[in-house]
Design an enzyme around this catalytic site. Structure first.
Site, PDB file in Angstrom:
ATOM      1  N   ASP A  42      49.517  54.963  82.509  1.00 56.61           N
ATOM      2  CA  ASP A  42      50.406  54.109  83.494  1.00 56.61           C
ATOM      3  C   ASP A  42      51.185  52.976  82.726  1.00 56.61           C
ATOM      4  O   ASP A  42      50.823  52.355  81.598  1.00 56.61           O
ATOM      5  CB  ASP A  42      49.379  53.809  84.502  1.00 56.61           C
ATOM      6  CG  ASP A  42      47.883  53.116  84.172  1.00 56.61           C
ATOM      7  OD1 ASP A  42      48.144  52.586  83.029  1.00 56.61           O
ATOM      8  OD2 ASP A  42      47.128  52.702  84.996  1.00 56.61           O
ATOM      9  N   ASN A  66      39.205  49.066  93.406  1.00 61.77           N
ATOM     10  CA  ASN A  66      39.168  49.652  94.595  1.00 61.77           C
ATOM     11  C   ASN A  66      39.207  51.347  94.271  1.00 61.77           C
ATOM     12  O   ASN A  66      39.466  52.163  95.247  1.00 61.77           O
ATOM     13  CB  ASN A  66      40.788  49.442  95.222  1.00 61.77           C
ATOM     14  CG  ASN A  66      41.765  49.869  94.167  1.00 61.77           C
ATOM     15  OD1 ASN A  66      41.524  50.276  93.195  1.00 61.77           O
ATOM     16  ND2 ASN A  66      42.965  49.700  94.775  1.00 61.77           N
ATOM     17  N   HIS A  71      40.712  52.886  92.064  1.00 65.15           N
ATOM     18  CA  HIS A  71      41.848  53.796  91.423  1.00 65.15           C
ATOM     19  C   HIS A  71      41.683  54.278  89.986  1.00 65.15           C
ATOM     20  O   HIS A  71      40.798  53.740  89.330  1.00 65.15           O
ATOM     21  CB  HIS A  71      43.066  52.893  91.614  1.00 65.15           C
ATOM     22  CG  HIS A  71      43.270  51.761  90.716  1.00 65.15           C
ATOM     23  ND1 HIS A  71      43.951  50.715  90.948  1.00 65.15           N
ATOM     24  CD2 HIS A  71      42.682  51.482  89.469  1.00 65.15           C
ATOM     25  CE1 HIS A  71      43.946  49.922  89.802  1.00 65.15           C
ATOM     26  NE2 HIS A  71      43.249  50.344  88.945  1.00 65.15           N
ATOM     27  N   GLU A 102      46.053  55.186  93.534  1.00 62.42           N
ATOM     28  CA  GLU A 102      45.542  54.291  94.543  1.00 62.42           C
ATOM     29  C   GLU A 102      44.995  54.910  95.593  1.00 62.42           C
ATOM     30  O   GLU A 102      44.975  56.080  95.694  1.00 62.42           O
ATOM     31  CB  GLU A 102      46.363  53.251  95.296  1.00 62.42           C
ATOM     32  CG  GLU A 102      47.365  52.392  94.086  1.00 62.42           C
ATOM     33  CD  GLU A 102      46.363  51.228  93.517  1.00 62.42           C
ATOM     34  OE1 GLU A 102      45.137  51.203  93.293  1.00 62.42           O
ATOM     35  OE2 GLU A 102      46.929  49.794  93.757  1.00 62.42           O
TER      36      GLU A 102
HETATM   37  P1  PGA Z   1      39.861  47.095  84.007  1.00 58.84           P
HETATM   38  O1  PGA Z   1      40.611  47.881  84.729  1.00 58.84           O
HETATM   39  O2  PGA Z   1      39.476  47.936  82.725  1.00 58.84           O
HETATM   40  O3  PGA Z   1      40.548  46.075  83.432  1.00 58.84           O
HETATM   41  O4  PGA Z   1      38.597  46.870  84.910  1.00 58.84           O
HETATM   42  C1  PGA Z   1      40.293  48.937  85.203  1.00 58.84           C
HETATM   43  C2  PGA Z   1      41.497  49.716  86.077  1.00 58.84           C
HETATM   44  O5  PGA Z   1      42.285  49.037  86.957  1.00 58.84           O
HETATM   45  O6  PGA Z   1      41.739  50.858  86.079  1.00 58.84           O
END
Ligand code: PGA
Length: 258
Positions: free
Chosen positions: A67, A136, A138, A143
């Site tokens: 992404d 959340n 995702h 999302e």
């Molecule tokens: P993080 O992000 O590894 O920085 O916790 C995970 C994500 O949002 O997919």
């Protein structure tokens, strides 16, 4: 989905690095999709060290980006491309011609998405995908509420993703949209690892692992993949009741039992 629980972040990261290393030893031309974010940072550090120590050659591998933030200049701090260049591409010597990352500044986002879909298809699909989990739930920028029949697409980011995303940047940025692989890519990957660590991920991981599979908790959809692993440290797994797991979750490594 196999659920592996590790004593701490170090043990989790070490095993994740070993899995990637083993995949490349078995298939030196593996197509890898490795997430950005804080979760896999230590995995990539260990992976780079192990690759040197064990002389594992990544130069035949391809790297697919999961992404990218839309509208963020390429190469600025917080940009997914810069993260991967620093932690994965340069240390592992993956040739630029075998790296396919989204350009969050592309003028034609539809073309950007279809170019990525075509690049993945031309390589015969993703052999190993490693993803983190947002607070959340995702996966990539898929999302809550996302349709599961999407390939690459642009998506409006939830408020929580916009505000938590600020942690990656040196200054406040407007990150209203993301471009991401879709769940079609996630579910078509040959092997799929979902990683989470720390207490802050415990509530969402309980939902993802214990509750009914739902696009409202995208991480729960990983359970529908036949070759998937959830790799959690003890803190992220703290709220999961191992006695009442759904049939699609099987406990693999559980350090407290070993
Ligand atoms: P993080 O992000 O590894 O920085 O916790 C995970 C994500 O949002 O997919």
């Amino acid at each position: 989905m196999q659920l592996n629980i590790y004593k701490d972040y170090e043990a989790l990261s070490n095993d994740a690095a070993e899995i990637i290393l083993a995949a490349v030893k078995a298939n030196p031309t593996a197509v890898l999709c490795l997430a950005t974010g804080d979760t896999p940072r230590f995995t990539y550090k260990l992976l780079a060290e192990k690759a040197i120590e064990e002389k594992v050659d990544f130069s035949g591998c391809s790297l697919i980006g999961l992404d990218e933030w839309v509208g963020i200049s390429s190469g600025s701090e917080g940009d997914c491309r810069l993260f991967l260049e620093r932690l994965v591409i340069a240390p592992l010597n993956i040739p630029a011609s075998q790296v396919h990352l989204f350009n969050g500044l592309a003028t034609d986002m539809d073309a950007e998405c279809s170019n990525m879909d075509q690049a993945i298809a031309a390589k015969g699909g993703i052999d190993l995908m490693l993803v983190g989990v947002g607070l959340n739930g995702h996966i990539g920028f898929n999302e809550p509420g996302i349709l599961t029949d999407l390939y690459a697409h642009v998506i409006n980011l939830q408020e929580i993703t916009q505000s938590i995303g600020q942690k990656y940047f040196n200054e406040a940025v407007a990150i209203k949209q993301g471009i991401t692989l879709g769940f079609k890519h996630v579910l078509q990957s040959k092997k799929l690892i979902m990683m989470a660590n720390g207490e802050k991920k415990a509530a969402i991981m309980q939902k993802a692992v214990e509750e009914e599979i739902s696009s409202l908790v995208p991480a729960s959809i990983i359970r529908t993949h036949a070759q998937s692993w959830a790799m959690l440290d003890e803190a992220a797994a703290a709220l999961i009741n191992l006695q009442i797991l759904p049939d699609d979750v099987v406990v693999g490594h559980n350090f407290s039992n070993s």
